[in-house]
Design an enzyme around this catalytic site. Structure first.
Site, PDB file in Angstrom:
ATOM      1  N   ASP A  29     -35.066  -0.949 -14.125  1.00 27.01           N
ATOM      2  CA  ASP A  29     -35.092   0.284 -13.338  1.00 27.01           C
ATOM      3  C   ASP A  29     -36.350   0.285 -12.477  1.00 27.01           C
ATOM      4  O   ASP A  29     -37.343  -0.354 -12.821  1.00 27.01           O
ATOM      5  CB  ASP A  29     -35.100   1.507 -14.264  1.00 27.01           C
ATOM      6  N   CYS A  79     -32.588   8.088  -2.390  1.00 30.96           N
ATOM      7  CA  CYS A  79     -32.721   6.651  -2.627  1.00 30.96           C
ATOM      8  C   CYS A  79     -31.664   6.134  -3.599  1.00 30.96           C
ATOM      9  O   CYS A  79     -31.688   4.976  -3.980  1.00 30.96           O
ATOM     10  CB  CYS A  79     -34.125   6.329  -3.153  1.00 30.96           C
ATOM     11  N   LYS A  80     -30.746   7.009  -4.000  1.00 31.97           N
ATOM     12  CA  LYS A  80     -29.702   6.583  -4.928  1.00 31.97           C
ATOM     13  C   LYS A  80     -28.405   6.352  -4.167  1.00 31.97           C
ATOM     14  O   LYS A  80     -27.976   7.178  -3.367  1.00 31.97           O
ATOM     15  CB  LYS A  80     -29.461   7.654  -5.996  1.00 31.97           C
ATOM     16  N   GLY A  84     -43.637 -10.362 -14.146  1.00 34.50           N
ATOM     17  CA  GLY A  84     -43.056  -9.423 -13.205  1.00 34.50           C
ATOM     18  C   GLY A  84     -42.947 -10.014 -11.818  1.00 34.50           C
ATOM     19  O   GLY A  84     -42.974 -11.243 -11.645  1.00 34.50           O
ATOM     20  N   GLY A  98     -22.938  -0.602 -16.055  1.00 37.98           N
ATOM     21  CA  GLY A  98     -22.515   0.770 -15.808  1.00 37.98           C
ATOM     22  C   GLY A  98     -23.190   1.784 -16.690  1.00 37.98           C
ATOM     23  O   GLY A  98     -23.238   2.965 -16.357  1.00 37.98           O
ATOM     24  N   MET A  99     -23.709   1.371 -17.833  1.00 40.69           N
ATOM     25  CA  MET A  99     -24.452   2.282 -18.700  1.00 40.69           C
ATOM     26  C   MET A  99     -25.946   2.002 -18.589  1.00 40.69           C
ATOM     27  O   MET A  99     -26.393   1.228 -17.762  1.00 40.69           O
ATOM     28  CB  MET A  99     -23.955   2.163 -20.139  1.00 40.69           C
TER      29      MET A  99
END
Length: 387
Positions: free
Chosen positions: A83, A27-28, A158, A63-64
């Site tokens: 995430d 899934c990445k 959310g 990016g981090m």
């Protein structure tokens, strides 16, 4: 009593992971492709920023693990991350807990210990029956909420959607002064690399599912027993559920120079990402790999299909990889195991920072440190760094 029995029966025979066909590395988006996609989102830095935000205000872009953005209110910065993950365990409540710990870990990776607010992102599978949905989803939400409260924060909102797969995640946000976070860009030659959770979580949860798959179990039963698989699975859950907050706090005390958390790209992938952020010309060399007991043997028996020893095996809610001054590293490893922080915290010195061209690598034959559940609570070991 009837409702309780019905819920207990449903959970006992319900497999959350059946709603996540694409999980683990599947899934990445591959790391190098992701970096290409994100190039157009990188923010340009203009000279007037110093006039608007104040001179020298730190800034961390895409990016981090997190973004660090100077705010209009002088001296304050927004630190924020997002995430989400697919289910990797079948217990809905525990899955909610792990997902929340995974989101918060990105804040902890820059030394932030207090989160002001969280959002929850929830994908509800359209393959679930109404009964499954109404019983299982509240348990995921409760697990997520309980860990947020444990971290001293609250969920303020959310977003929920119907989706082919269940997904759980969120957003974590804090507003703080610059002394509350540690920019991940100050590693120097002579630093050492410290890891705060063992590797092998994805192997442990996969192998646990193989107990019900004779074809796969027969390929590994000569190197691991069912009891060892159960212990590894519990060790994986314990570590994924544990917040990295204590490690984040100790990063300040022991003068950490940079850190990242180990998740979907494996320890080597995240080490490579971190080393590219460094201001100094350094390289990371990893000599030791702490791994949940027997999981390295299982990975080897399957022809390294997980990429564990090569550092490519994805982790979920993994530990922090921290660059520490050599003279502080052993003290950090000893301090994190103190009973004052509760049971289970641990750390290992796994490598060195040397002068180089911003690369990271694992030596050809790294030392594998088998980590058992007893070590999580009592062992006080911090392997020496090779000279």
């Amino acid at each position: 009593e009837s409702t309780k029995h019905s819920l207990s029966f449903l959970i006992k025979y319900f497999a959350l992971t059946q709603f996540s066909e694409i999980r683990e590395m599947g899934c990445k988006v591959p790391q190098h492709i992701l970096q290409q996609y994100l190039e157009n989102l990188q923010e340009s830095r203009f000279e007037e920023d110093d006039l608007f935000f104040g001179p020298g205000m730190p800034r961390l872009g895409i990016g981090m693990d997190t973004c660090v953005v100077p705010l209009r209110h002088r001296g304050l910065s927004l630190v924020q991350t997002t995430d989400f993950i697919y289910p990797i365990v079948d217990d809905p409540y525990m899955m909610g807990r792990i997902a929340c710990a995974n989101v918060l870990s990105d804040l902890y990776a820059v030394g932030v210990t207090k989160c002001d607010s969280m959002l929850m992102l929830l994908g509800v599978s359209n393959k679930m029956t109404g009964k499954e949905r109404d019983k299982i989803i509240p348990l995921i939400i409760k697990g997520y909420k309980d860990v947020a409260e444990k971290a001293g924060t609250t969920i303020t909102g959310g977003h929920t959607i119907l989706n082919p797969w269940i997904l759980v995640g969120g957003v974590a946000t804090t507003v703080c002064q610059t002394n509350c976070f540690i920019m991940p860009d100050n590693a120097v030659p002579g630093d050492v690399l410290v890891l705060t959770k063992p590797l092998g979580t994805q192997v442990a949860v996969a192998v646990h599912q193989w107990l019900d798959n004779p074809e796969k179990w027969n390929k590994i039963k000569l190197v691991v027993t069912e009891e060892e698989v159960e212990l590894a699975y519990q060790e994986a859950i314990t570590n994924m559920d544990r917040l990295n907050r204590t490690a984040a706090n100790l990063m300040h005390i022991f003068n950490a120079h940079a850190a990242t958390d180990i998740t979907g790209f494996g320890i080597l992938g995240h080490a490579q990402n971190l080393v590219r952020q460094q201001r100094n010309e350094v390289s990371f060399v990893i000599h030791n790999l702490p791994v949940i007991a027997k999981m390295a043997a299982v990975s080897k028996a399957r022809g390294e299909m997980f990429g564990l020893v090569h550092g490519m095996c994805p982790e979920t809610s993994g530990g922090l990889l921290i660059c520490l001054p050599r003279e502080q590293a052993a003290r950090f490893c000893a301090e994190i195991k103190s009973p004052r922080y509760g049971k289970g915290h641990q750390a290992w010195i796994i490598g060195i920072v040397e002068k180089g061209s911003r690369t990271a690598r694992i030596i050809e034959k790294p030392r594998i440190i088998d980590v058992t559940s007893s070590q999580s609570t009592s062992q006080n070991v911090s392997p020496a760094v090779p000279p």
